[in-house]
Design a protein around this motif. Sequence first.
Motif, PDB file in Angstrom:
ATOM      1  N   LEU A   3       0.834  -1.210   0.000  1.00  0.00           N
ATOM      2  CA  LEU A   3       0.000   0.000   0.000  1.00  0.00           C
ATOM      3  C   LEU A   3       0.865   1.255   0.000  1.00  0.00           C
ATOM      4  CD1 LEU A   3      -2.754  -1.136   2.493  1.00  0.00           C
ATOM      5  CD2 LEU A   3      -2.943  -0.914   0.006  1.00  0.00           C
ATOM      6  N   ASP A   4       1.938   1.258   0.791  1.00  0.00           N
ATOM      7  CA  ASP A   4       2.853   2.405   0.794  1.00  0.00           C
ATOM      8  C   ASP A   4       3.447   2.620  -0.595  1.00  0.00           C
ATOM      9  OD1 ASP A   4       2.374   2.903   3.469  1.00  0.00           O
ATOM     10  OD2 ASP A   4       4.188   1.854   4.146  1.00  0.00           O
ATOM     11  N   HIS A   5       3.805   1.533  -1.253  1.00  0.00           N
ATOM     12  CA  HIS A   5       4.369   1.641  -2.601  1.00  0.00           C
ATOM     13  C   HIS A   5       3.338   2.217  -3.581  1.00  0.00           C
ATOM     14  CE1 HIS A   5       6.710   0.743  -6.151  1.00  0.00           C
ATOM     15  NE2 HIS A   5       5.681   0.074  -6.640  1.00  0.00           N
ATOM     16  N   LEU A   6       2.121   1.708  -3.534  1.00  0.00           N
ATOM     17  CA  LEU A   6       1.078   2.225  -4.428  1.00  0.00           C
ATOM     18  C   LEU A   6       0.807   3.702  -4.164  1.00  0.00           C
ATOM     19  CD1 LEU A   6      -1.439  -0.750  -4.450  1.00  0.00           C
ATOM     20  CD2 LEU A   6       0.025   0.011  -6.337  1.00  0.00           C
ATOM     21  N   ARG A   7       0.818   4.084  -2.901  1.00  0.00           N
ATOM     22  CA  ARG A   7       0.609   5.507  -2.577  1.00  0.00           C
ATOM     23  C   ARG A   7       1.756   6.356  -3.104  1.00  0.00           C
ATOM     24  NH1 ARG A   7      -1.679   3.287   2.591  1.00  0.00           N
ATOM     25  NH2 ARG A   7      -3.916   3.698   2.428  1.00  0.00           N
ATOM     26  N   SER A   8       2.988   5.854  -3.036  1.00  0.00           N
ATOM     27  CA  SER A   8       4.144   6.627  -3.502  1.00  0.00           C
ATOM     28  C   SER A   8       4.126   6.812  -5.021  1.00  0.00           C
ATOM     29  CB  SER A   8       5.454   5.978  -3.055  1.00  0.00           C
ATOM     30  OG  SER A   8       5.727   4.811  -3.804  1.00  0.00           O
ATOM     31  N   ILE A   9       3.557   5.843  -5.750  1.00  0.00           N
ATOM     32  CA  ILE A   9       3.440   5.970  -7.210  1.00  0.00           C
ATOM     33  C   ILE A   9       2.464   7.085  -7.560  1.00  0.00           C
ATOM     34  CG2 ILE A   9       2.648   4.799  -9.310  1.00  0.00           C
ATOM     35  CD1 ILE A   9       3.679   2.185  -8.045  1.00  0.00           C
ATOM     36  N   ASP A  10       1.431   7.219  -6.720  1.00  0.00           N
ATOM     37  CA  ASP A  10       0.441   8.286  -6.877  1.00  0.00           C
ATOM     38  C   ASP A  10      -0.275   8.254  -8.224  1.00  0.00           C
ATOM     39  OD1 ASP A  10      -0.984  10.360  -5.698  1.00  0.00           O
ATOM     40  OD2 ASP A  10       0.295  11.900  -6.609  1.00  0.00           O
ATOM     41  N   ASP A  11      -0.641   7.046  -8.658  1.00  0.00           N
ATOM     42  CA  ASP A  11      -1.402   6.883  -9.895  1.00  0.00           C
ATOM     43  C   ASP A  11      -2.849   7.275  -9.623  1.00  0.00           C
ATOM     44  OD1 ASP A  11      -2.934   5.930 -12.070  1.00  0.00           O
ATOM     45  OD2 ASP A  11      -1.542   4.267 -12.402  1.00  0.00           O
ATOM     46  N   PRO A  12      -3.398   8.212 -10.367  1.00  0.00           N
ATOM     47  CA  PRO A  12      -4.782   8.646 -10.139  1.00  0.00           C
ATOM     48  C   PRO A  12      -5.792   7.501 -10.187  1.00  0.00           C
ATOM     49  CG  PRO A  12      -3.704  10.124 -11.691  1.00  0.00           C
ATOM     50  CD  PRO A  12      -2.751   8.969 -11.446  1.00  0.00           C
ATOM     51  N   GLU A  13      -5.526   6.478 -10.990  1.00  0.00           N
ATOM     52  CA  GLU A  13      -6.455   5.348 -11.092  1.00  0.00           C
ATOM     53  C   GLU A  13      -6.498   4.520  -9.812  1.00  0.00           C
ATOM     54  OE1 GLU A  13      -5.983   3.004 -14.597  1.00  0.00           O
ATOM     55  OE2 GLU A  13      -5.955   4.754 -15.904  1.00  0.00           O
ATOM     56  N   ASP A  14      -5.475   4.598  -8.981  1.00  0.00           N
ATOM     57  CA  ASP A  14      -5.436   3.832  -7.725  1.00  0.00           C
ATOM     58  C   ASP A  14      -6.104   4.558  -6.558  1.00  0.00           C
ATOM     59  OD1 ASP A  14      -4.002   1.811  -8.959  1.00  0.00           O
ATOM     60  OD2 ASP A  14      -2.055   2.574  -8.275  1.00  0.00           O
ATOM     61  N   GLN A  15      -6.315   5.846  -6.685  1.00  0.00           N
ATOM     62  CA  GLN A  15      -6.754   6.653  -5.552  1.00  0.00           C
ATOM     63  C   GLN A  15      -8.072   6.186  -4.941  1.00  0.00           C
ATOM     64  OE1 GLN A  15      -4.575   8.671  -4.083  1.00  0.00           O
ATOM     65  NE2 GLN A  15      -3.297   7.887  -5.725  1.00  0.00           N
ATOM     66  N   SER A  16      -9.022   5.780  -5.762  1.00  0.00           N
ATOM     67  CA  SER A  16     -10.322   5.371  -5.214  1.00  0.00           C
ATOM     68  C   SER A  16     -10.199   4.104  -4.370  1.00  0.00           C
ATOM     69  CB  SER A  16     -11.338   5.156  -6.334  1.00  0.00           C
ATOM     70  OG  SER A  16     -10.936   4.094  -7.171  1.00  0.00           O
ATOM     71  N   PHE A  17      -9.199   3.285  -4.626  1.00  0.00           N
ATOM     72  CA  PHE A  17      -9.008   2.049  -3.864  1.00  0.00           C
ATOM     73  C   PHE A  17      -8.170   2.271  -2.621  1.00  0.00           C
ATOM     74  CE2 PHE A  17      -9.255   0.896  -8.386  1.00  0.00           C
ATOM     75  CZ  PHE A  17     -10.489   0.275  -8.344  1.00  0.00           C
ATOM     76  N   LEU A  18      -7.444   3.382  -2.572  1.00  0.00           N
ATOM     77  CA  LEU A  18      -6.520   3.618  -1.472  1.00  0.00           C
ATOM     78  C   LEU A  18      -7.076   4.543  -0.396  1.00  0.00           C
ATOM     79  CD1 LEU A  18      -3.201   3.969  -3.501  1.00  0.00           C
ATOM     80  CD2 LEU A  18      -3.974   2.017  -2.145  1.00  0.00           C
ATOM     81  N   ASN A  19      -8.271   5.090  -0.604  1.00  0.00           N
ATOM     82  CA  ASN A  19      -8.812   5.929   0.461  1.00  0.00           C
ATOM     83  C   ASN A  19      -9.201   5.028   1.630  1.00  0.00           C
ATOM     84  OD1 ASN A  19     -11.796   5.504   0.719  1.00  0.00           O
ATOM     85  ND2 ASN A  19     -11.789   6.136  -1.429  1.00  0.00           N
ATOM     86  N   ASP A  20      -9.098   5.562   2.826  1.00  0.00           N
ATOM     87  CA  ASP A  20      -9.242   4.757   4.041  1.00  0.00           C
ATOM     88  C   ASP A  20     -10.556   3.992   4.119  1.00  0.00           C
ATOM     89  OD1 ASP A  20      -6.735   5.452   4.946  1.00  0.00           O
ATOM     90  OD2 ASP A  20      -7.456   7.103   6.192  1.00  0.00           O
ATOM     91  N   ARG A  21     -11.656   4.619   3.763  1.00  0.00           N
ATOM     92  CA  ARG A  21     -12.960   3.965   3.867  1.00  0.00           C
ATOM     93  C   ARG A  21     -13.084   2.789   2.888  1.00  0.00           C
ATOM     94  NH1 ARG A  21     -18.215   7.457   3.170  1.00  0.00           N
ATOM     95  NH2 ARG A  21     -18.003   6.768   1.041  1.00  0.00           N
ATOM     96  N   SER A  22     -12.734   3.007   1.628  1.00  0.00           N
ATOM     97  CA  SER A  22     -12.802   1.934   0.633  1.00  0.00           C
ATOM     98  C   SER A  22     -11.846   0.801   0.977  1.00  0.00           C
ATOM     99  CB  SER A  22     -12.455   2.455  -0.760  1.00  0.00           C
ATOM    100  OG  SER A  22     -13.442   3.321  -1.229  1.00  0.00           O
ATOM    101  N   LEU A  23     -10.647   1.155   1.379  1.00  0.00           N
ATOM    102  CA  LEU A  23      -9.649   0.148   1.710  1.00  0.00           C
ATOM    103  C   LEU A  23     -10.076  -0.678   2.920  1.00  0.00           C
ATOM    104  CD1 LEU A  23      -6.926  -1.040   1.001  1.00  0.00           C
ATOM    105  CD2 LEU A  23      -5.858   0.726   2.413  1.00  0.00           C
ATOM    106  N   SER A  24     -10.599  -0.023   3.945  1.00  0.00           N
ATOM    107  CA  SER A  24     -11.070  -0.747   5.135  1.00  0.00           C
ATOM    108  C   SER A  24     -12.191  -1.710   4.785  1.00  0.00           C
ATOM    109  CB  SER A  24     -11.555   0.233   6.207  1.00  0.00           C
ATOM    110  OG  SER A  24     -10.478   0.964   6.715  1.00  0.00           O
ATOM    111  N   ARG A  25     -13.125  -1.252   3.972  1.00  0.00           N
ATOM    112  CA  ARG A  25     -14.247  -2.107   3.558  1.00  0.00           C
ATOM    113  C   ARG A  25     -13.752  -3.301   2.733  1.00  0.00           C
ATOM    114  NH1 ARG A  25     -17.167   1.448   1.000  1.00  0.00           N
ATOM    115  NH2 ARG A  25     -16.423   0.887  -1.042  1.00  0.00           N
ATOM    116  N   MET A  26     -12.835  -3.050   1.797  1.00  0.00           N
ATOM    117  CA  MET A  26     -12.300  -4.110   0.959  1.00  0.00           C
ATOM    118  C   MET A  26     -11.534  -5.146   1.801  1.00  0.00           C
ATOM    119  SD  MET A  26      -9.702  -3.814  -2.349  1.00  0.00           S
ATOM    120  CE  MET A  26     -10.171  -2.118  -2.510  1.00  0.00           C
ATOM    121  N   LEU A  27     -10.728  -4.681   2.735  1.00  0.00           N
ATOM    122  CA  LEU A  27      -9.967  -5.602   3.585  1.00  0.00           C
ATOM    123  C   LEU A  27     -10.890  -6.413   4.495  1.00  0.00           C
ATOM    124  CD1 LEU A  27      -6.917  -3.352   4.488  1.00  0.00           C
ATOM    125  CD2 LEU A  27      -6.938  -5.346   2.963  1.00  0.00           C
ATOM    126  N   GLU A  28     -11.914  -5.785   5.040  1.00  0.00           N
ATOM    127  CA  GLU A  28     -12.853  -6.510   5.903  1.00  0.00           C
ATOM    128  C   GLU A  28     -13.634  -7.552   5.112  1.00  0.00           C
ATOM    129  OE1 GLU A  28     -14.658  -8.062   9.061  1.00  0.00           O
ATOM    130  OE2 GLU A  28     -12.971  -6.666   9.082  1.00  0.00           O
TER     131      GLU A  28
END
Length: 93
Positions: A3-28
């Motif tokens: 996740l840190d690596h994906l955030r460092s790339i800062d690809d706009p297409e990844d942003q919706s998956f990396l926000n805390d709410r979406s990520l928490s829901r996906m992981l749960e």
Amino acid sequence: MILDHLRSIDDPEDQSFLNDRSLSRMLEDTRQRGFAVREGGEFRPKTSSIAVPILSSGRVEAMMSMIWIRSALTLDAAIRAHATTLHKIAQAI
């Protein structure tokens, strides 16, 4: 680390998956199912996948995934037909 690596790339297409709410829901959802799913659309629209963790001492060390063409198999059919087998293979590894 991933996740840190994906955030460092800062690809706009990844942003919706990396926000805390979406990520928490996906992981749960993944924890509850015992495996991850990708239904297409968000990455490679013509394919779907399921992935199971390979554990060592209770820690995820790797993932094993199965990817298929969506027009050939639905996600539900793939889960019914292959999730248990993927789990058994991951446990054997």
